[in-house]
Design an enzyme around this catalytic site. Structure first.
Site, PDB file in Angstrom:
ATOM      1  N   ARG A 154       0.737  -1.438  -0.034  1.00 13.29           N
ATOM      2  CA  ARG A 154       0.276   0.534  -0.157  1.00 13.29           C
ATOM      3  C   ARG A 154       0.804   1.226   0.043  1.00 13.29           C
ATOM      4  O   ARG A 154       1.485   1.456   0.688  1.00 13.29           O
ATOM      5  CB  ARG A 154      -0.804   0.358   1.294  1.00 13.29           C
ATOM      6  CG  ARG A 154      -1.680  -0.917   1.254  1.00 13.29           C
ATOM      7  CD  ARG A 154      -3.309  -0.392   2.268  1.00 13.29           C
ATOM      8  NE  ARG A 154      -2.791  -0.168   3.651  1.00 13.29           N
ATOM      9  CZ  ARG A 154      -3.479   0.202   4.220  1.00 13.29           C
ATOM     10  NH1 ARG A 154      -4.754   0.281   3.537  1.00 13.29           N
ATOM     11  NH2 ARG A 154      -3.147   0.508   5.025  1.00 13.29           N
ATOM     12  N   ASP A 196       4.690  -6.382   9.401  1.00 13.25           N
ATOM     13  CA  ASP A 196       5.867  -5.875  10.488  1.00 13.25           C
ATOM     14  C   ASP A 196       5.434  -6.689  11.473  1.00 13.25           C
ATOM     15  O   ASP A 196       6.802  -7.075  11.898  1.00 13.25           O
ATOM     16  CB  ASP A 196       5.673  -4.526  10.793  1.00 13.25           C
ATOM     17  CG  ASP A 196       6.526  -3.729  10.174  1.00 13.25           C
ATOM     18  OD1 ASP A 196       6.639  -3.978   8.714  1.00 13.25           O
ATOM     19  OD2 ASP A 196       5.999  -2.804  10.410  1.00 13.25           O
ATOM     20  N   ASP A 218       0.267  -3.586  12.062  1.00 13.18           N
ATOM     21  CA  ASP A 218       0.874  -4.007  10.650  1.00 13.18           C
ATOM     22  C   ASP A 218       0.881  -5.296  10.892  1.00 13.18           C
ATOM     23  O   ASP A 218       2.369  -5.803  11.749  1.00 13.18           O
ATOM     24  CB  ASP A 218       2.167  -3.006   9.977  1.00 13.18           C
ATOM     25  CG  ASP A 218       2.723  -3.123   8.708  1.00 13.18           C
ATOM     26  OD1 ASP A 218       2.547  -1.499   8.126  1.00 13.18           O
ATOM     27  OD2 ASP A 218       2.511  -4.478   7.856  1.00 13.18           O
ATOM     28  N   THR A 228      -1.632   7.645   0.117  1.00 12.56           N
ATOM     29  CA  THR A 228      -2.686   7.475  -0.986  1.00 12.56           C
ATOM     30  C   THR A 228      -3.645   5.996  -0.111  1.00 12.56           C
ATOM     31  O   THR A 228      -4.679   5.941  -0.546  1.00 12.56           O
ATOM     32  CB  THR A 228      -2.219   6.961  -2.398  1.00 12.56           C
ATOM     33  OG1 THR A 228      -1.707   5.789  -3.012  1.00 12.56           O
ATOM     34  CG2 THR A 228      -1.647   8.465  -3.230  1.00 12.56           C
TER      35      THR A 228
END
Ligand code: PRP
Ligand code: URA
Length: 209
Positions: free
Chosen positions: A104, A203, A200, A108
């Protein structure tokens, strides 16, 4: 409109609660992703066709059921989807594996494609697209678009955590694709992260932060 299956199971709920905890470390997080993927795989493959076979047991002949030769593929969305692959292949050893690399854009939140390698006969296979997170749905929609352009007709989406925004995006773009979730969370925050979510996923699986 395709069905959204939110898997309501005590083992999944328990494992997901540990996964969400901010203090859960990389090793345990990674193991839990795999374990939940296996439990979800059990449910997402429930409708696979079977055929009757006769098996000679040490006592007599048993009428049994085996998978009816349906060709399957597992396609993780890189990176985080990789965490779901091993345990699923353990359950479906004959499945082929494709990879779609998307990240991603931090500004944006749009998906950017950087890699794709699929089995040559992917158009002949039922495809399970796997990714722990369904947030805006941009990555899922892009991956499914890509698979359909390669001729895939039967696609199932598997995410550990989804949210209404992501589900709506996939349903709008691909109403034929069934979605399996371990949990449907509340919403996205201003950074397009799922709330309450787990942070995340990439991660946390790979220890990159
Ligand atoms: C995460 C996640 C999904 C995507 C979901 O990947 O694993 O692929 O975000 O967000 P979306 O529904 O808004 O598209 P990320 O882009 O962080 O890449 P990574 O797996 O390499 O960390
Ligand atoms: N990607 C993640 O890993 N987590 C989110 O909450 C949203 C996108």
């Amino acid at each position: 409109m395709a069905t959204v299956h939110v898997l309501d199971h005590p083992l999944i709920a328990h494992k997901l609660a540990i996964m969400r905890h901010r203090d859960t470390g990389v090793k345990e997080f990674r193991e839990l992703v795999g374990e939940i993927a296996a439990l979800m795989c059990f449910e997402a493959t429930r409708d696979l066709p079977t055929q009757e076979v006769e098996v000679p047991t040490p006592i007599t002949t048993a009428r049994c059921r085996m998978l009816a030769g349906k060709k399957l593929a597992i396609v993780p969305i890189l990176r985080a989807g990789l965490g779901m692959v091993d345990t699923m292949v353990g359950l479906i050893p004959s499945a082929k594996i494709g990879h779609i690399g998307l990240y991603r854009d931090p500004q944006t939140h749009e998906p950017v494609e950087y890699y794709c390698k699929l089995p040559e006969d992917i158009d002949q296979r039922q495809v399970f697209v796997v990714d722990p997170m369904l947030a805006t749905g941009g990555s899922a929609v892009a991956a499914i678009d890509f698979l359909k352009r390669r001729g895939c007709k039967q696609i199932v989406m598997m995410n550990i955590i989804g949210c209404p925004e992501g589900v709506a995006a996939v349903q709008k773009a691909h109403p034929d694709v069934e979605i399996y979730l371990a949990a449907l969370d509340e919403r996205l925050n201003e950074h397009a992260y799922i709330v309450p979510g787990l942070g995340d996923a990439g991660d946390r699986i790979f220890g990159t932060k």
